[in-house]
Scaffold this active site. Sequence first.
Site, PDB file in Angstrom:
ATOM      1  N   LYS A  44       0.842  -1.209   0.000  1.00 26.72           N
ATOM      2  CA  LYS A  44       0.000   0.000   0.000  1.00 26.72           C
ATOM      3  C   LYS A  44       0.872   1.252   0.000  1.00 26.72           C
ATOM      4  O   LYS A  44       0.367   2.364   0.145  1.00 26.72           O
ATOM      5  CB  LYS A  44      -0.890   0.026   1.256  1.00 26.72           C
ATOM      6  N   LYS A  46       2.909   1.981   2.397  1.00 29.04           N
ATOM      7  CA  LYS A  46       2.981   2.487   3.767  1.00 29.04           C
ATOM      8  C   LYS A  46       4.076   1.754   4.546  1.00 29.04           C
ATOM      9  O   LYS A  46       4.302   0.563   4.341  1.00 29.04           O
ATOM     10  CB  LYS A  46       1.633   2.280   4.487  1.00 29.04           C
TER      11      LYS A  46
HETATM   12  N1  CTP Z   1      -9.648   4.800  14.028  1.00 25.82           N
HETATM   13  C1  CTP Z   1     -10.670   5.558  14.627  1.00 25.82           C
HETATM   14  N2  CTP Z   1     -10.471   6.873  14.913  1.00 25.82           N
HETATM   15  C2  CTP Z   1      -9.286   7.471  14.606  1.00 25.82           C
HETATM   16  C3  CTP Z   1      -8.243   6.720  14.013  1.00 25.82           C
HETATM   17  C4  CTP Z   1      -8.461   5.370  13.733  1.00 25.82           C
HETATM   18  O1  CTP Z   1     -11.754   5.029  14.907  1.00 25.82           O
HETATM   19  N3  CTP Z   1      -9.137   8.764  14.892  1.00 25.82           N
HETATM   20  C5  CTP Z   1      -9.908   3.416  13.673  1.00 25.82           C
HETATM   21  C6  CTP Z   1      -9.867   3.172  12.168  1.00 25.82           C
HETATM   22  O2  CTP Z   1     -11.080   3.600  11.563  1.00 25.82           O
HETATM   23  C7  CTP Z   1      -9.660   1.671  12.104  1.00 25.82           C
HETATM   24  C8  CTP Z   1      -8.778   1.407  13.358  1.00 25.82           C
HETATM   25  O3  CTP Z   1      -8.907   2.569  14.195  1.00 25.82           O
HETATM   26  O4  CTP Z   1     -10.889   0.982  12.263  1.00 25.82           O
HETATM   27  C9  CTP Z   1      -7.331   1.187  12.997  1.00 25.82           C
HETATM   28  O5  CTP Z   1      -6.923   2.315  12.236  1.00 25.82           O
HETATM   29  P1  CTP Z   1      -5.512   2.492  11.561  1.00 25.82           P
HETATM   30  O6  CTP Z   1      -5.688   2.784  10.103  1.00 25.82           O
HETATM   31  O7  CTP Z   1      -4.611   1.378  11.931  1.00 25.82           O
HETATM   32  O8  CTP Z   1      -4.986   3.835  12.316  1.00 25.82           O
HETATM   33  P2  CTP Z   1      -5.075   5.368  11.905  1.00 25.82           P
HETATM   34  O9  CTP Z   1      -4.743   6.153  13.118  1.00 25.82           O
HETATM   35  O10 CTP Z   1      -6.377   5.665  11.209  1.00 25.82           O
HETATM   36  O11 CTP Z   1      -3.859   5.474  10.864  1.00 25.82           O
HETATM   37  P3  CTP Z   1      -3.601   6.482   9.629  1.00 25.82           P
HETATM   38  O12 CTP Z   1      -3.352   7.848  10.200  1.00 25.82           O
HETATM   39  O13 CTP Z   1      -2.376   5.889   8.971  1.00 25.82           O
HETATM   40  O14 CTP Z   1      -4.818   6.425   8.763  1.00 25.82           O
END
Ligand code: CTP
Length: 128
Positions: A44, A46
Amino acid sequence: MKRIITYGTFDTFHWAHMNLLRRARELGDWLAVGLSTDEFNATKGKRSHFDYQERRRILSGVKYVDFIFPESTWEQKRDDILKYKIDVFVIGDDWQGKFDFLSDICQVVYLPRSPDISTSIIKGMMGR
Ligand code: CTP
């Protein structure tokens, strides 16, 4: 017993992750987490701050999490849901509608994302 599944990278574990996992677990009795592998993240484009084993170690300390397994492809979800006899697939609403195709084999729930925090924000604060 009602069985729940969710997926994610859970890098730089933060309170929104905890909040998501708590609400997911409260929908049932058992929560499985498909944790993205480093190789899957690479496809991806990442790269996580913590590697798979480190992310796994942190996640395994969360009391809402009953079982962790690797997520290494986009396509594995259907097989996982059948294999682990899952009743509810849960994910944050940044994915709204994206997993509706699984609703023939389980309930699909999108939980509201917690505001103002994400791995990207934390990495930004770390200067990454
Ligand atoms: N999640 C959430 N609220 C946030 C950040 C994440 O509810 N503020 C949830 C995402 O929707 C997902 C889970 O946590 O169901 C894991 O998210 P992940 O993508 O691993 O983390 P993120 O913090 O969203 O990472 P990125 O900034 O890379 O998108």
